[in-house]
Design an enzyme around this catalytic site. Structure first.
Site, mmCIF file in Angstrom:
data_model
loop_
_atom_site.group_PDB
_atom_site.id
_atom_site.type_symbol
_atom_site.label_atom_id
_atom_site.label_comp_id
_atom_site.label_asym_id
_atom_site.label_seq_id
_atom_site.Cartn_x
_atom_site.Cartn_y
_atom_site.Cartn_z
ATOM 1 N N PHE A 6 10.837 5.935 0.773
ATOM 2 C CA PHE A 6 11.858 4.925 1.018
ATOM 3 C C PHE A 6 11.258 3.543 0.809
ATOM 4 O O PHE A 6 10.116 3.293 1.178
ATOM 5 C CB PHE A 6 12.366 4.988 2.464
ATOM 6 C CG PHE A 6 13.200 6.188 2.775
ATOM 7 C CD1 PHE A 6 14.550 6.194 2.492
ATOM 8 C CD2 PHE A 6 12.629 7.304 3.362
ATOM 9 C CE1 PHE A 6 15.329 7.297 2.791
ATOM 10 C CE2 PHE A 6 13.396 8.408 3.662
ATOM 11 C CZ PHE A 6 14.745 8.416 3.374
ATOM 12 N N ASP A 7 12.056 2.646 0.271
ATOM 13 C CA ASP A 7 11.702 1.239 0.249
ATOM 14 C C ASP A 7 12.048 0.691 1.631
ATOM 15 O O ASP A 7 13.018 1.119 2.252
ATOM 16 C CB ASP A 7 12.502 0.518 -0.837
ATOM 17 C CG ASP A 7 12.163 -0.954 -0.921
ATOM 18 O OD1 ASP A 7 10.966 -1.293 -0.824
ATOM 19 O OD2 ASP A 7 13.081 -1.763 -1.078
ATOM 20 N N LEU A 8 11.259 -0.228 2.130
ATOM 21 C CA LEU A 8 11.502 -0.767 3.462
ATOM 22 C C LEU A 8 12.607 -1.823 3.460
ATOM 23 O O LEU A 8 13.684 -1.614 4.009
ATOM 24 C CB LEU A 8 10.200 -1.362 4.025
ATOM 25 C CG LEU A 8 10.281 -1.928 5.438
ATOM 26 C CD1 LEU A 8 10.595 -0.831 6.442
ATOM 27 C CD2 LEU A 8 8.972 -2.618 5.786
#
Length: 120
Positions: A6-8
């Site tokens: 996941f991208d933050l």
């Protein structure tokens, strides 16, 4: 076992306050006061040095000084001003319940100079 990356910023968390307050802090060190954080939304996403040059007409040296000031604030406060999107914790827990490994690769240049992978 499946792995999910996941991208933050913008995926798991809303980075608006953390980023815009950090930019406002940086600009204040140049004598620039920001009344409306919404005007700093364009800083979310692109490289900071480029944004300081484009939106505040800084030269390269000034833009890197601005990035340093940004990181000064972000590393102590801004990092903790991001908000987890509503429902995200339950969503991530549901993936963990399906025996998935969850990862968030992040570059925390303001905290250290190497890449980290944070396992949730």
């Amino acid at each position: 076992m499946k792995r999910v990356l996941f991208d933050l910023d913008g995926t798991l968390t809303d980075p608006f306050l953390g980023i815009t307050r950090s930019v406002a802090y940086s600009l204040k060190s140049f004598g620039i006061e920001v009344d409306d954080l919404e005007t700093l939304k364009p800083f979310i996403g692109p490289p900071l040095d480029v944004s300081f040059r484009e939106y505040y007409h800084m030269d390269e040296a000034q833009s890197w000084k601005a990035v340093e000031k940004y990181r000064e604030y972000f590393s102590k406060k801004g990092l903790f001003e991001n908000k987890v999107y509503e429902g995200m914790e339950d969503f991530l827990q549901s993936l963990l319940n399906m025996d998935m490994k969850l990862y968030v690769p992040v570059s925390l240049k303001c905290l250290q100079k190497r890449f980290l992978t944070i396992s949730l």
